[in-house]
Design an enzyme around this catalytic site. Structure first.
Site, short mmCIF file in Angstrom:
data_model
loop_
_atom_site.label_atom_id
_atom_site.label_comp_id
_atom_site.label_asym_id
_atom_site.label_seq_id
_atom_site.Cartn_x
_atom_site.Cartn_y
_atom_site.Cartn_z
CB SER A 112 -1.04 97.71 82.22
OG SER A 112 -1.89 98.83 82.21
CD GLN A 133 -0.12 100.12 78.16
OE1 GLN A 133 -0.43 99.85 79.32
NE2 GLN A 133 -0.62 101.17 77.52
CE1 TYR A 135 -3.58 102.74 76.86
CE2 TYR A 135 -3.69 102.08 79.16
CZ TYR A 135 -4.02 101.87 77.83
OH TYR A 135 -4.81 100.80 77.50
CB THR A 161 -1.54 101.13 74.12
OG1 THR A 161 -0.84 100.03 74.72
CG2 THR A 161 -2.91 100.65 73.69
CE LYS A 259 -1.61 95.41 73.77
NZ LYS A 259 -2.85 96.06 74.21
CG HIS A 283 -7.29 97.64 74.12
ND1 HIS A 283 -6.44 98.71 74.10
CD2 HIS A 283 -7.48 97.36 75.43
CE1 HIS A 283 -6.13 99.07 75.33
NE2 HIS A 283 -6.74 98.25 76.16
N GLY A 315 -5.38 88.93 70.68
CA GLY A 315 -6.83 88.98 70.56
C GLY A 315 -7.40 87.60 70.32
C1 LIG Z 1 -8.83 93.30 81.76
C2 LIG Z 1 -7.97 93.82 80.65
C3 LIG Z 1 -7.23 94.97 80.83
C4 LIG Z 1 -6.40 95.45 79.80
N1 LIG Z 1 -5.61 96.56 80.03
C5 LIG Z 1 -4.77 96.98 79.07
C6 LIG Z 1 -3.89 98.05 79.30
O1 LIG Z 1 -3.84 98.62 80.39
N2 LIG Z 1 -3.09 98.45 78.27
C7 LIG Z 1 -3.11 97.85 77.05
O2 LIG Z 1 -2.36 98.24 76.15
N3 LIG Z 1 -3.92 96.80 76.81
C8 LIG Z 1 -4.74 96.35 77.78
N4 LIG Z 1 -5.56 95.28 77.55
C9 LIG Z 1 -5.51 94.60 76.25
C10 LIG Z 1 -4.49 93.45 76.28
O3 LIG Z 1 -3.19 93.94 76.39
C11 LIG Z 1 -4.58 92.61 74.99
O4 LIG Z 1 -4.48 93.44 73.87
C12 LIG Z 1 -5.88 91.80 74.93
O5 LIG Z 1 -6.23 91.31 76.20
C13 LIG Z 1 -5.74 90.65 73.95
O6 LIG Z 1 -6.92 89.94 73.84
P1 LIG Z 1 -7.24 88.59 74.67
O7 LIG Z 1 -7.61 89.03 76.04
O8 LIG Z 1 -8.38 88.03 73.92
O9 LIG Z 1 -5.99 87.75 74.65
C14 LIG Z 1 -6.36 94.79 78.56
C15 LIG Z 1 -7.12 93.61 78.39
C16 LIG Z 1 -7.90 93.12 79.41
C17 LIG Z 1 -8.68 91.84 79.20
#
Ligand SMILES: Cc1cc2nc3c(=O)[nH]c(=O)nc-3n(C[C@H](O)[C@H](O)[C@H](O)COP(=O)(O)O)c2cc1C
Length: 398
Positions: A112, A133, A135, A161, A259, A283, A315
């Site tokens: 991230s 990834q 932003y 993203t 994404k 997300h 997800g």
């Molecule tokens: C605590 C946390 C922080 C996240 N931070 C980012 C991030 O910085 N960038 C991003 O593209 N997705 C982020 N995500 C989304 C994850 O990349 C992913 O899409 C998501 O966790 C998938 O769902 P799941 O947790 O049910 O597997 C984050 C998810 C969580 C749980």
């Protein structure tokens, strides 16, 4: 024996209470929670439960091939570790540990932008592929710097993203004082101190690690690394548009992954803009609440893309059977987020490895029980689309 290896930890859901026990509430809820009423967060998991299998019995499957090829990369497993911001708050080794464990298991890790570790250190920790990834926080000048560094460090792909025009309203974070924990102001932290003091082990690790880190990969020219405290405000002015993508393409010659796709229209647009892959993702239910589960829209998007690029999804993946179901519906591979982050929070690197091992074993066993010798042989004939007609948003094949 460390708790992640205890005989009571047999599935990913078993890692969650261990994470809860080890983290202060403010950090656990940041990891566990979703946006607003958390409808989409729940739907992501429920959609998997609604889809059932059509196994082929009386078939001998002595061994299974779990390998997949994604973005030109050969992976030993059909899942990739998703970007999880602030992983360093869950364990001081955070992103470095996740990358190392993913590489050791033969799969990829996506770092991230919101990382407490330098992208060079994360890449160096892994023997496998690592993607970055992006932003656009800190503006284009900051992004230009991180893209150049990711190129120089040998990152395999850029994951852009697109679902984060502003940060989703994560109500648990507001109630718990996430903002105050991140802020530099000691006085504002006082009302929230009890939840942190009840987790002395975490507190000691956090303080020895130097407290809340800056973002070493978001360096604003003339100002240095962005402080974590600025993240929410920076996200609000960092929307990635299709026009930005063309600009990003000029800086990054390698594969670009989009994404956060939830509709056939955005999927087609991503193909037209030259993306190498998309991730069907909401997300993890953390952005716009009340969008459908990723699994629910996956078939619509797979048919819109029509094999032109790789379709990944994430997800709600908590089980090996979830990974298999997504692949049956056309995903090339899946991303896991909380599944490994619970492990990281529960036991650092050992917890990440435990999460990966659990999923690998579950996938292997489920394939054998399905009568299918390889991930690449999975297709829709292994799931009951008929029974799930109301849940899966695509007409059945004639
Ligand atoms: C605590 C946390 C922080 C996240 N931070 C980012 C991030 O910085 N960038 C991003 O593209 N997705 C982020 N995500 C989304 C994850 O990349 C992913 O899409 C998501 O966790 C998938 O769902 P799941 O947790 O049910 O597997 C984050 C998810 C969580 C749980």
């Amino acid at each position: 024996m460390s708790s992640v290896h205890s005989s009571r930890v047999v599935s990913i859901p078993d890692l969650r209470p261990l994470a809860k026990r080890r983290l202060p509430r403010v950090v656990f809820d940041y990891l566990d929670g979703g946006a607003e009423g958390e409808f989409t967060l729940r739907e992501n998991c429920r959609a998997f439960e609604d889809l059932t299998f059509r196994p082929r019995h009386a078939v001998s499957v002595p061994s299974c091939d779990l390998r997949v090829r994604v973005l030109g990369l050969d992976l030993a497993l059909p899942f990739i570790l998703a970007p999880v911001g602030y992983s360093r708050l869950m364990d001081p080794q955070g992103e470095v540990a996740a990358a190392r464990c993913a590489g050791a298991a033969g799969t990829a890790y996506i770092l991230s932008t919101i990382s407490g570790h330098r992208l060079e250190d994360v890449k160096a920790a892994s023997v496998g592929p690592v993607c970055y990834q992006l932003y656009l926080m800190g503006g284009r000048a900051a992004a230009e710097g991180s893209i150049a560094r990711a190129r120089a460090a040998g990152y395999s792909a850029l994951v852009v993203t697109i679902d984060t025009a502003v940060s989703g309203m994560r109500e648990r974070d507001w109630r718990n004082g996430m903002k105050e924990l991140m802020s530099g102001n000691l006085l504002s932290k006082v009302p929230f101190l009890p939840q942190v003091l009840t987790r002395p082990g975490w507190l000691v690790r956090f303080l020895l690690d130097g407290g809340v880190p800056d973002l070493p990969n978001v360096v604003i020219p003339g100002q240095g690394p962005m402080p974590m405290t600025d993240v929410a405000a920076a996200l609000a002015s960092s929307t990635v548009t299709w026009e930005d993508l063309r600009w990003i393409r000029e800086l990054w010659p390698g594969p670009i992954v989009i994404k956060g796709v939830l509709t056939a229209e955005d999927a087609r647009r991503a193909v037209d803009e030259g993306a190498s892959a998309i991730v069907v993702s909401n997300h993890g239910g953390r952005q716009l609440d009340c969008v459908p589960a990723s699994l629910q829209v996956l078939p619509e998007i797979v048919s819109a893309v029509n094999g032109q690029i790789d379709v990944l999804m994430d997800g709600g993946v908590r089980r090996g059977t979830d990974v298999i179901k997504a692949i049956c519906l056309g995903a090339r591979a899946v991303l896991i987020g909380r599944a490994y982050a619970y492990g990281l929070a529960a036991g650092g690197p050992a917890g990440v490895t435990r999460a990966i091992d659990i999923l690998r074993a579950e996938i292997d066993r489920a394939l054998k029980l399905l009568g299918c010798a390889s991930i690449s042989a999975l297709d829709r004939s292994y799931v009951n689309l008929e029974r799930n007609r109301r849940e899966i948003s695509e007409p059945l094949p004639a």
